[in-house]
Design a protein around this motif. Structure first.
Motif, PDB file in Angstrom:
ATOM      1  N   ASN A   1       0.853  -1.177   0.000  1.00 15.53           N
ATOM      2  CA  ASN A   1       0.000   0.000   0.000  1.00 15.53           C
ATOM      3  C   ASN A   1       0.899   1.240   0.000  1.00 15.53           C
ATOM      4  O   ASN A   1       1.184   1.807   1.053  1.00 15.53           O
ATOM      5  N   PRO A   2       1.325   1.706  -1.181  1.00 16.95           N
ATOM      6  CA  PRO A   2       2.259   2.830  -1.213  1.00 16.95           C
ATOM      7  C   PRO A   2       1.641   4.166  -0.803  1.00 16.95           C
ATOM      8  O   PRO A   2       2.355   5.104  -0.478  1.00 16.95           O
ATOM      9  N   ASP A   3       0.287   4.260  -0.791  1.00 24.99           N
ATOM     10  CA  ASP A   3      -0.358   5.519  -0.402  1.00 24.99           C
ATOM     11  C   ASP A   3      -0.363   5.721   1.104  1.00 24.99           C
ATOM     12  O   ASP A   3      -0.520   6.842   1.578  1.00 24.99           O
ATOM     13  N   LYS A   4      -0.205   4.635   1.844  1.00 28.20           N
ATOM     14  CA  LYS A   4      -0.242   4.715   3.297  1.00 28.20           C
ATOM     15  C   LYS A   4       1.038   5.386   3.815  1.00 28.20           C
ATOM     16  O   LYS A   4       2.124   5.130   3.315  1.00 28.20           O
ATOM     17  N   ALA A   5       0.880   6.235   4.815  1.00 21.03           N
ATOM     18  CA  ALA A   5       2.040   6.931   5.387  1.00 21.03           C
ATOM     19  C   ALA A   5       2.917   5.936   6.134  1.00 21.03           C
ATOM     20  O   ALA A   5       2.428   5.035   6.813  1.00 21.03           O
TER      21      ALA A   5
END
Length: 169
Positions: free
Chosen positions: A41-45
């Motif tokens: 999940n690359p959008d997750k911080a």
């Protein structure tokens, strides 16, 4: 009642795919698993921990209440108080020694860095001078080739001893 129960029914959650349990055998595999989990999940911080501050001893108290006197008959608990005070003082002294050593090493490193920088600048200046001299001699020879008289060119092409003079003597 039945209508309110029907409206409060949630849709079923999508089921997660079962994943095989992977136990890392070494640190590289563990790091690989963590990276794979982050990249799913690359959008997750990504939580990046702050750098931990360096340990420092507690500052000494402003007012010391339990001052040990030199009178005989100290209780059995006084030794433990003394032991803790002594341990804290030794820790404080070790900390101050370590900080002094660290500052000394940092100062030596900065001096060595400065010496290396000066040596590099001197070497660069020496090479720059050599390049300029080489460039000047090439330009001078090019000018000689263009404007020199045939007699002078022939004189340059002769061996030294046949010119009538020897530069070695």
């Amino acid at each position: 009642m039945a209508s309110s129960a029907a409206s409060s029914v949630r849709p079923p959650r999508p089921k997660k795919e079962p994943q095989a349990l992977v136990i890392p055998k070494n640190a590289a595999e563990e790091q690989k698993l963590k990276l794979e989990r982050l990249m799913k999940n690359p959008d997750k911080a990504v939580p990046i921990p702050e750098k931990m501050s360096e340990w420092a001893p507690r500052p000494p108290p402003e007012f010391v209440r339990d001052v040990m006197g030199s009178s005989a008959g100290a209780g059995s608990g006084e030794f433990h108080v003394y032991r803790h005070l002594r341990r804290r003082e030794y820790q404080r002294q070790d900390y101050m020694d370590a900080m002094a050593e660290k500052q000394k090493l940092d100062a030596e490193f900065q001096k060595r860095l400065e010496r290396n920088k000066i040596a590099a600048e001197e070497q660069t200046a020496k090479r720059r001078k050599k390049r300029e001299l080489s460039r000047f001699s090439r330009q001078f020879l090019n000018i000689l080739d263009e404007k020199a008289s045939p007699v002078f060119l022939r004189l340059l092409s002769l061996p030294q001893d046949s010119r009538g003079f020897d530069l070695d003597s």
